[in-house]
Motif scaffolding. Structure first.
Motif, PDB file in Angstrom:
ATOM      1  N   MET A 192     -49.575   0.901  46.516  1.00 38.37           N
ATOM      2  CA  MET A 192     -48.616   1.389  47.472  1.00 38.37           C
ATOM      3  C   MET A 192     -48.893   2.857  47.765  1.00 38.37           C
ATOM      4  O   MET A 192     -49.070   3.662  46.850  1.00 38.37           O
ATOM      5  CB  MET A 192     -47.208   1.235  46.909  1.00 38.37           C
ATOM      6  CG  MET A 192     -46.157   1.736  47.827  1.00 38.37           C
ATOM      7  SD  MET A 192     -44.535   1.357  47.135  1.00 38.37           S
ATOM      8  CE  MET A 192     -43.747   2.880  47.423  1.00 38.37           C
ATOM      9  N   LEU A 193     -48.933   3.205  49.032  1.00 38.73           N
ATOM     10  CA  LEU A 193     -49.151   4.587  49.427  1.00 38.73           C
ATOM     11  C   LEU A 193     -47.832   5.332  49.508  1.00 38.73           C
ATOM     12  O   LEU A 193     -46.828   4.791  49.952  1.00 38.73           O
ATOM     13  CB  LEU A 193     -49.813   4.648  50.809  1.00 38.73           C
ATOM     14  CG  LEU A 193     -51.283   4.301  50.870  1.00 38.73           C
ATOM     15  CD1 LEU A 193     -51.759   4.315  52.310  1.00 38.73           C
ATOM     16  CD2 LEU A 193     -52.096   5.263  50.046  1.00 38.73           C
TER      17      LEU A 193
ATOM     18  N   VAL B 169     -48.589  12.508  64.698  1.00 40.43           N
ATOM     19  CA  VAL B 169     -48.332  12.334  63.262  1.00 40.43           C
ATOM     20  C   VAL B 169     -48.436  10.857  62.895  1.00 40.43           C
ATOM     21  O   VAL B 169     -49.093  10.490  61.917  1.00 40.43           O
ATOM     22  CB  VAL B 169     -46.944  12.903  62.872  1.00 40.43           C
ATOM     23  CG1 VAL B 169     -46.640  12.604  61.402  1.00 40.43           C
ATOM     24  CG2 VAL B 169     -46.865  14.393  63.153  1.00 40.43           C
ATOM     25  N   LEU B 170     -47.808  10.005  63.687  1.00 45.24           N
ATOM     26  CA  LEU B 170     -47.849   8.564  63.424  1.00 45.24           C
ATOM     27  C   LEU B 170     -49.266   8.013  63.537  1.00 45.24           C
ATOM     28  O   LEU B 170     -49.667   7.153  62.750  1.00 45.24           O
ATOM     29  CB  LEU B 170     -46.901   7.828  64.372  1.00 45.24           C
ATOM     30  CG  LEU B 170     -45.418   8.153  64.160  1.00 45.24           C
ATOM     31  CD1 LEU B 170     -44.575   7.501  65.260  1.00 45.24           C
ATOM     32  CD2 LEU B 170     -44.948   7.731  62.790  1.00 45.24           C
ATOM     33  N   LYS B 171     -50.029   8.532  64.484  1.00 42.12           N
ATOM     34  CA  LYS B 171     -51.428   8.114  64.632  1.00 42.12           C
ATOM     35  C   LYS B 171     -52.221   8.482  63.374  1.00 42.12           C
ATOM     36  O   LYS B 171     -53.005   7.679  62.871  1.00 42.12           O
ATOM     37  CB  LYS B 171     -52.032   8.786  65.863  1.00 42.12           C
ATOM     38  CG  LYS B 171     -53.458   8.420  66.150  1.00 42.12           C
ATOM     39  CD  LYS B 171     -53.942   9.139  67.403  1.00 42.12           C
ATOM     40  CE  LYS B 171     -55.417   8.918  67.621  1.00 42.12           C
ATOM     41  NZ  LYS B 171     -55.920   9.666  68.784  1.00 42.12           N
ATOM     42  N   LEU B 172     -51.997   9.682  62.852  1.00 40.51           N
ATOM     43  CA  LEU B 172     -52.677  10.100  61.629  1.00 40.51           C
ATOM     44  C   LEU B 172     -52.283   9.215  60.448  1.00 40.51           C
ATOM     45  O   LEU B 172     -53.134   8.800  59.662  1.00 40.51           O
ATOM     46  CB  LEU B 172     -52.367  11.566  61.308  1.00 40.51           C
ATOM     47  CG  LEU B 172     -52.972  12.088  60.011  1.00 40.51           C
ATOM     48  CD1 LEU B 172     -54.499  12.068  60.064  1.00 40.51           C
ATOM     49  CD2 LEU B 172     -52.461  13.480  59.714  1.00 40.51           C
TER      50      LEU B 172
ATOM     51  N   LYS C  77     -55.312   2.924  57.110  1.00 36.20           N
ATOM     52  CA  LYS C  77     -56.514   2.087  57.249  1.00 36.20           C
ATOM     53  C   LYS C  77     -57.588   2.518  56.263  1.00 36.20           C
ATOM     54  O   LYS C  77     -58.220   1.686  55.611  1.00 36.20           O
ATOM     55  CB  LYS C  77     -57.045   2.147  58.683  1.00 36.20           C
ATOM     56  CG  LYS C  77     -56.191   1.403  59.671  1.00 36.20           C
ATOM     57  CD  LYS C  77     -56.730   1.553  61.078  1.00 36.20           C
ATOM     58  CE  LYS C  77     -55.776   0.920  62.088  1.00 36.20           C
ATOM     59  NZ  LYS C  77     -56.214   1.144  63.470  1.00 36.20           N
ATOM     60  N   ARG C  78     -57.812   3.843  56.145  1.00 33.90           N
ATOM     61  CA  ARG C  78     -58.824   4.346  55.209  1.00 33.90           C
ATOM     62  C   ARG C  78     -58.473   3.995  53.768  1.00 33.90           C
ATOM     63  O   ARG C  78     -59.338   3.610  52.983  1.00 33.90           O
ATOM     64  CB  ARG C  78     -58.946   5.868  55.326  1.00 33.90           C
ATOM     65  CG  ARG C  78     -59.889   6.300  56.397  1.00 33.90           C
ATOM     66  CD  ARG C  78     -60.155   7.788  56.297  1.00 33.90           C
ATOM     67  NE  ARG C  78     -59.519   8.396  57.463  1.00 33.90           N
ATOM     68  CZ  ARG C  78     -58.920   9.565  57.487  1.00 33.90           C
ATOM     69  NH1 ARG C  78     -58.861  10.300  56.412  1.00 33.90           N
ATOM     70  NH2 ARG C  78     -58.377  10.026  58.579  1.00 33.90           N
TER      71      ARG C  78
ATOM     72  N   VAL D  11     -59.157   0.382  52.833  1.00 30.68           N
ATOM     73  CA  VAL D  11     -60.580   0.179  52.549  1.00 30.68           C
ATOM     74  C   VAL D  11     -60.907   0.726  51.165  1.00 30.68           C
ATOM     75  O   VAL D  11     -61.588   0.078  50.378  1.00 30.68           O
ATOM     76  CB  VAL D  11     -61.464   0.854  53.637  1.00 30.68           C
ATOM     77  CG1 VAL D  11     -62.918   0.862  53.223  1.00 30.68           C
ATOM     78  CG2 VAL D  11     -61.269   0.160  54.974  1.00 30.68           C
ATOM     79  N   GLU D  12     -60.408   1.929  50.857  1.00 33.39           N
ATOM     80  CA  GLU D  12     -60.638   2.532  49.542  1.00 33.39           C
ATOM     81  C   GLU D  12     -60.151   1.648  48.406  1.00 33.39           C
ATOM     82  O   GLU D  12     -60.801   1.523  47.381  1.00 33.39           O
ATOM     83  CB  GLU D  12     -59.880   3.865  49.440  1.00 33.39           C
ATOM     84  CG  GLU D  12     -60.716   5.075  49.648  1.00 33.39           C
ATOM     85  CD  GLU D  12     -59.891   6.346  49.509  1.00 33.39           C
ATOM     86  OE1 GLU D  12     -59.216   6.519  48.470  1.00 33.39           O
ATOM     87  OE2 GLU D  12     -59.913   7.156  50.442  1.00 33.39           O
ATOM     88  N   TYR D  13     -58.967   1.077  48.574  1.00 35.53           N
ATOM     89  CA  TYR D  13     -58.366   0.276  47.535  1.00 35.53           C
ATOM     90  C   TYR D  13     -58.721  -1.203  47.637  1.00 35.53           C
ATOM     91  O   TYR D  13     -58.243  -2.012  46.856  1.00 35.53           O
ATOM     92  CB  TYR D  13     -56.845   0.435  47.537  1.00 35.53           C
ATOM     93  CG  TYR D  13     -56.389   1.853  47.307  1.00 35.53           C
ATOM     94  CD1 TYR D  13     -56.951   2.647  46.307  1.00 35.53           C
ATOM     95  CD2 TYR D  13     -55.387   2.414  48.082  1.00 35.53           C
ATOM     96  CE1 TYR D  13     -56.544   3.941  46.098  1.00 35.53           C
ATOM     97  CE2 TYR D  13     -54.972   3.722  47.876  1.00 35.53           C
ATOM     98  CZ  TYR D  13     -55.557   4.472  46.878  1.00 35.53           C
ATOM     99  OH  TYR D  13     -55.133   5.766  46.676  1.00 35.53           O
ATOM    100  N   GLY D  14     -59.559  -1.545  48.619  1.00 33.96           N
ATOM    101  CA  GLY D  14     -60.017  -2.929  48.752  1.00 33.96           C
ATOM    102  C   GLY D  14     -58.957  -3.897  49.168  1.00 33.96           C
ATOM    103  O   GLY D  14     -58.935  -5.045  48.741  1.00 33.96           O
TER     104      GLY D  14
END
Length: 84
Positions: A1-2, A67-70, A76-77, A80-83
């Motif tokens: 969870m981010l 901000v929402l776009k970032l 998304k990144r 990918v990092e966390y698979g």
């Protein structure tokens, strides 16, 4: 969870850098985005935060769509990092 944290840079009695570093110590995976109206007054502190892993700094007035776009791009990144 981010975990996303938006930090206003001119807090009292501590500054945004101290706040960010304390949060990062507690949760190293935190995603921090800095927001301030003090572009020049806080320049050195902002540079330090970015070197320590903060993702971006938005200067007021900022476009909330940016901000929402970032946040979307970071999500998304991280997936990918966390698979995921």
């Amino acid at each position: 969870m981010l975990l996303y944290v938006c930090i206003h840079w001119t807090l009292f009695p501590v500054n945004g850098l101290e706040t960010y570093l304390a949060i990062k110590e507690f949760n190293p995976k935190v995603v921090a985005i800095i927001m301030t109206a003090y572009r020049y007054e806080c320049e050195d502190l902002i540079k330090q935060a970015l070197k320590n892993g903060a993702y971006a700094c938005f200067y007021k007035p900022f476009d909330m769509d940016e901000v929402l776009k970032l946040v979307e791009e970071i999500s998304k990144r991280k997936k990918v990092e966390y698979g995921r």
